[in-house]
Scaffold this active site. Structure first.
Site, PDB file in Angstrom:
ATOM      1  N   CYS A 113       0.824  -1.226   0.000  1.00 36.05           N
ATOM      2  CA  CYS A 113       0.000   0.000   0.000  1.00 36.05           C
ATOM      3  C   CYS A 113       0.849   1.264   0.000  1.00 36.05           C
ATOM      4  O   CYS A 113       0.332   2.352  -0.218  1.00 36.05           O
ATOM      5  CB  CYS A 113      -0.920   0.021   1.219  1.00 36.05           C
ATOM      6  SG  CYS A 113      -1.946  -1.422   1.347  1.00 36.05           S
ATOM      7  N   HIS A 260      -2.888   7.033   3.950  1.00 35.76           N
ATOM      8  CA  HIS A 260      -3.378   5.800   3.339  1.00 35.76           C
ATOM      9  C   HIS A 260      -4.718   5.466   3.987  1.00 35.76           C
ATOM     10  O   HIS A 260      -4.855   5.498   5.206  1.00 35.76           O
ATOM     11  CB  HIS A 260      -2.368   4.671   3.565  1.00 35.76           C
ATOM     12  CG  HIS A 260      -2.880   3.332   3.170  1.00 35.76           C
ATOM     13  ND1 HIS A 260      -3.594   3.121   2.006  1.00 35.76           N
ATOM     14  CD2 HIS A 260      -2.815   2.126   3.788  1.00 35.76           C
ATOM     15  CE1 HIS A 260      -3.928   1.852   1.923  1.00 35.76           C
ATOM     16  NE2 HIS A 260      -3.482   1.222   2.999  1.00 35.76           N
ATOM     17  N   ASN A 290     -10.329   0.399   1.378  1.00 29.64           N
ATOM     18  CA  ASN A 290      -8.872   0.406   1.234  1.00 29.64           C
ATOM     19  C   ASN A 290      -8.501  -0.060  -0.176  1.00 29.64           C
ATOM     20  O   ASN A 290      -8.628  -1.240  -0.495  1.00 29.64           O
ATOM     21  CB  ASN A 290      -8.267  -0.534   2.296  1.00 29.64           C
ATOM     22  CG  ASN A 290      -6.753  -0.639   2.197  1.00 29.64           C
ATOM     23  OD1 ASN A 290      -6.142  -0.122   1.260  1.00 29.64           O
ATOM     24  ND2 ASN A 290      -6.141  -1.303   3.156  1.00 29.64           N
TER      25      ASN A 290
HETATM   26  O1  UT7 Z   1      -3.467  -1.455   3.980  1.00 35.09           O
HETATM   27  C1  UT7 Z   1      -3.058  -2.097   5.142  1.00 35.09           C
HETATM   28  C2  UT7 Z   1      -3.864  -3.337   5.331  1.00 35.09           C
HETATM   29  N1  UT7 Z   1      -4.646  -3.551   6.469  1.00 35.09           N
HETATM   30  C3  UT7 Z   1      -4.927  -2.754   7.551  1.00 35.09           C
HETATM   31  O2  UT7 Z   1      -4.509  -1.665   7.698  1.00 35.09           O
HETATM   32  C4  UT7 Z   1      -5.814  -3.365   8.605  1.00 35.09           C
HETATM   33  C5  UT7 Z   1      -5.354  -3.069  10.002  1.00 35.09           C
HETATM   34  N2  UT7 Z   1      -6.253  -3.641  10.973  1.00 35.09           N
HETATM   35  C6  UT7 Z   1      -7.512  -3.193  11.201  1.00 35.09           C
HETATM   36  O3  UT7 Z   1      -7.932  -2.228  10.582  1.00 35.09           O
HETATM   37  C7  UT7 Z   1      -8.364  -3.852  12.255  1.00 35.09           C
HETATM   38  O4  UT7 Z   1      -7.564  -4.728  13.021  1.00 35.09           O
HETATM   39  C8  UT7 Z   1      -9.570  -4.645  11.655  1.00 35.09           C
HETATM   40  C9  UT7 Z   1     -10.582  -3.677  11.062  1.00 35.09           C
HETATM   41  C10 UT7 Z   1      -9.101  -5.608  10.592  1.00 35.09           C
HETATM   42  C11 UT7 Z   1     -10.275  -5.450  12.738  1.00 35.09           C
HETATM   43  O5  UT7 Z   1     -10.761  -4.580  13.744  1.00 35.09           O
HETATM   44  P1  UT7 Z   1     -10.579  -4.972  15.275  1.00 35.09           P
HETATM   45  O6  UT7 Z   1     -11.264  -3.940  16.066  1.00 35.09           O
HETATM   46  O7  UT7 Z   1      -9.111  -5.192  15.506  1.00 35.09           O
HETATM   47  O8  UT7 Z   1     -11.401  -6.318  15.384  1.00 35.09           O
HETATM   48  P2  UT7 Z   1     -10.871  -7.742  15.813  1.00 35.09           P
HETATM   49  O9  UT7 Z   1     -10.114  -8.394  14.711  1.00 35.09           O
HETATM   50  O10 UT7 Z   1     -10.238  -7.658  17.176  1.00 35.09           O
HETATM   51  O11 UT7 Z   1     -12.263  -8.510  15.965  1.00 35.09           O
HETATM   52  C12 UT7 Z   1     -13.225  -8.150  16.961  1.00 35.09           C
HETATM   53  C13 UT7 Z   1     -14.452  -9.005  16.771  1.00 35.09           C
HETATM   54  C14 UT7 Z   1     -14.137 -10.500  16.641  1.00 35.09           C
HETATM   55  O12 UT7 Z   1     -15.183 -11.204  17.279  1.00 35.09           O
HETATM   56  P3  UT7 Z   1     -14.997 -11.827  18.749  1.00 35.09           P
HETATM   57  O13 UT7 Z   1     -13.843 -12.769  18.617  1.00 35.09           O
HETATM   58  O14 UT7 Z   1     -14.707 -10.651  19.637  1.00 35.09           O
HETATM   59  O15 UT7 Z   1     -16.313 -12.478  19.014  1.00 35.09           O
HETATM   60  C15 UT7 Z   1     -14.209 -10.747  15.159  1.00 35.09           C
HETATM   61  O16 UT7 Z   1     -14.558 -12.084  14.843  1.00 35.09           O
HETATM   62  O17 UT7 Z   1     -15.101  -8.645  15.552  1.00 35.09           O
HETATM   63  C16 UT7 Z   1     -15.303  -9.810  14.736  1.00 35.09           C
HETATM   64  N3  UT7 Z   1     -15.233  -9.416  13.350  1.00 35.09           N
HETATM   65  C17 UT7 Z   1     -16.319  -9.016  12.657  1.00 35.09           C
HETATM   66  N4  UT7 Z   1     -17.635  -8.920  13.014  1.00 35.09           N
HETATM   67  C18 UT7 Z   1     -18.481  -8.455  12.074  1.00 35.09           C
HETATM   68  C19 UT7 Z   1     -14.157  -9.342  12.535  1.00 35.09           C
HETATM   69  N5  UT7 Z   1     -14.519  -8.913  11.324  1.00 35.09           N
HETATM   70  C20 UT7 Z   1     -15.858  -8.713  11.368  1.00 35.09           C
HETATM   71  C21 UT7 Z   1     -16.816  -8.244  10.433  1.00 35.09           C
HETATM   72  N6  UT7 Z   1     -18.097  -8.137  10.833  1.00 35.09           N
HETATM   73  N7  UT7 Z   1     -16.484  -7.904   9.182  1.00 35.09           N
END
Ligand code: UT7
Length: 333
Positions: A113, A260, A290
């Site tokens: 990215c 970004h 993104n």
């Molecule tokens: O260009 C660079 C590439 N990528 C990035 O910059 C991404 C960087 N990371 C992030 O932006 C964040 O870590 C995410 C948006 C990917 C995830 O957000 P988070 O607040 O860190 O969520 P998490 O992974 O800790 O998940 C929290 C909960 C989980 O459920 P439990 O285990 O607490 O029950 C996930 O299973 O949210 C759940 N979850 C979702 N629920 C609904 C994960 N994705 C989804 C979804 N819809 N799409």
């Protein structure tokens, strides 16, 4: 001598997929996606369109704005993680041919990215090194929908497709002292120890597809979201601070920061740590999600075309991504 941006453009697929539409395919919701990322929709390329198709559209717009013909380009640099073909030919060569940029060299650059930020600095250095070289087309393009696992709600809600382009020109304006203009400086960084946090495992020379193999899933981008999040906030914070320090300017002198567009929360967290008001950051993630290497040049084009930039404004771009890579540019508009 200054290295100035003379035109900007973008190529966005017409198909718009809202959070609600996605929520009918995977277990997610508009509320979760918006509250965790700031994303409201993404644009997805049609089956017939690859990276070069979006890149050509962005390039034509940038050349039009600059009032230049493609024949006047000396080089085309494309940052992408999703080239039309793996390795060869480069997407830049395909774009060079489609534009009719007969005098231009062409190459792709792999910095995830951060590809556009790396591309600007590479292009500027190559302009400086040879007197006769005057114009470079720098493009960031990605079609992440082709390497997205559409059953993985942890990644598929985050990504969209698109391209952004700028025409860089070497001019007689000063690059130092009063009235200085153009690209002032860049920071390019990497931390390869985090390579596994954003990875397309299959298809390269490490794990090639083999004849006779049964393929039950396509090559997909795997991500450790939490690890990338933590890296991103620190990379953004450090890069903003270091760019300001190196240039000897305060944040109040920066008119706009174009980050970004990976997650609005990453931008807010970095802004909060540095005490930067949210309005200084330009965000269009709500509409495009993104788009990887395309996100910064798309945002730059939107800001530029909407009259959000005035001549003389100090503009900062900040990025991070697969590699892991990070970086930023400081530009006087
Ligand atoms: O260009 C660079 C590439 N990528 C990035 O910059 C991404 C960087 N990371 C992030 O932006 C964040 O870590 C995410 C948006 C990917 C995830 O957000 P988070 O607040 O860190 O969520 P998490 O992974 O800790 O998940 C929290 C909960 C989980 O459920 P439990 O285990 O607490 O029950 C996930 O299973 O949210 C759940 N979850 C979702 N629920 C609904 C994960 N994705 C989804 C979804 N819809 N799409």
């Amino acid at each position: 001598m200054a290295i100035e941006i003379k035109g900007t453009g973008k190529g966005i697929p017409s198909r718009r997929v809202s959070n609600e539409e996605l929520a009918r395919q995977v277990e997610t919701s508009d509320e979760w996606i918006r509250s965790h990322t700031g994303i409201g929709a993404r644009h997805i390329a049609s089956e017939e369109n690859a990276a070069s198709d979006l890149a050509v559209e962005a390039a034509r717009q940038a050349l039009d704005m600059a009032g230049l013909e493609a024949e006047s380009l000396d080089l085309i640099v494309i940052g992408t993680a999703t080239p039309d073909f793996q390795g060869c030919p480069s997407t830049a060569c395909i774009v060079q041919n489609r534009l009719g940029a007969k005098s231009a060299g062409a190459m792709d650059l792999a910095a995830g990215c951060t590809g556009f930020i790396y591309g600007l600095e590479t292009a500027a250095a190559l302009l400086c090194i040879k007197r006769e070289r005057r114009r470079v087309l720098v493009i960031g393009v990605d079609v992440l929908s082709r390497i997205t696992d559409w059953n993985d709600r942890g990644t598929c809600v985050l990504f969209g497709d698109g391209a952004g382009a700028v025409v860089l020109e070497k001019t007689d304006a000063p690059s130092e002292g009063p009235g200085k203009r153009g690209l002032l400086r860049s920071i390019l960084g990497a931390d390869g120890s985090g390579a596994e946090y954003l990875m397309i495992r299959r298809g390269g020379s490490r794990h090639p597809w083999k004849a006779g193999e049964t393929i039950d899933s396509s090559a997909c981008l795997e991500m450790n979201g939490r690890a990338v999040y933590n890296f991103a906030v620190k990379a953004m914070t450090d890069t903003i601070e270091n760019l300001l320090k190196e240039e000897g300017v305060g944040i109040e002198e920066v008119a706009r920061i174009i980050p970004h567009q990976a997650n609005a929360r990453i931008v807010q967290a970095a802004g909060k740590r540095l005490g930067i008001p949210e309005e200084k950051f330009f965000l269009n993630i709500e509409e495009y999600a993104n788009t990887s290497a395309a996100s910064i040049p798309i945002a730059l084009d939107e800001l530029n075309r909407s009259g959000g930039l005035s001549r003389g404004d100090l503009v900062m771009s900040i990025g991070f991504g697969g590699g892991l890579t990070y970086g930023g540019n400081l530009i006087i508009w």
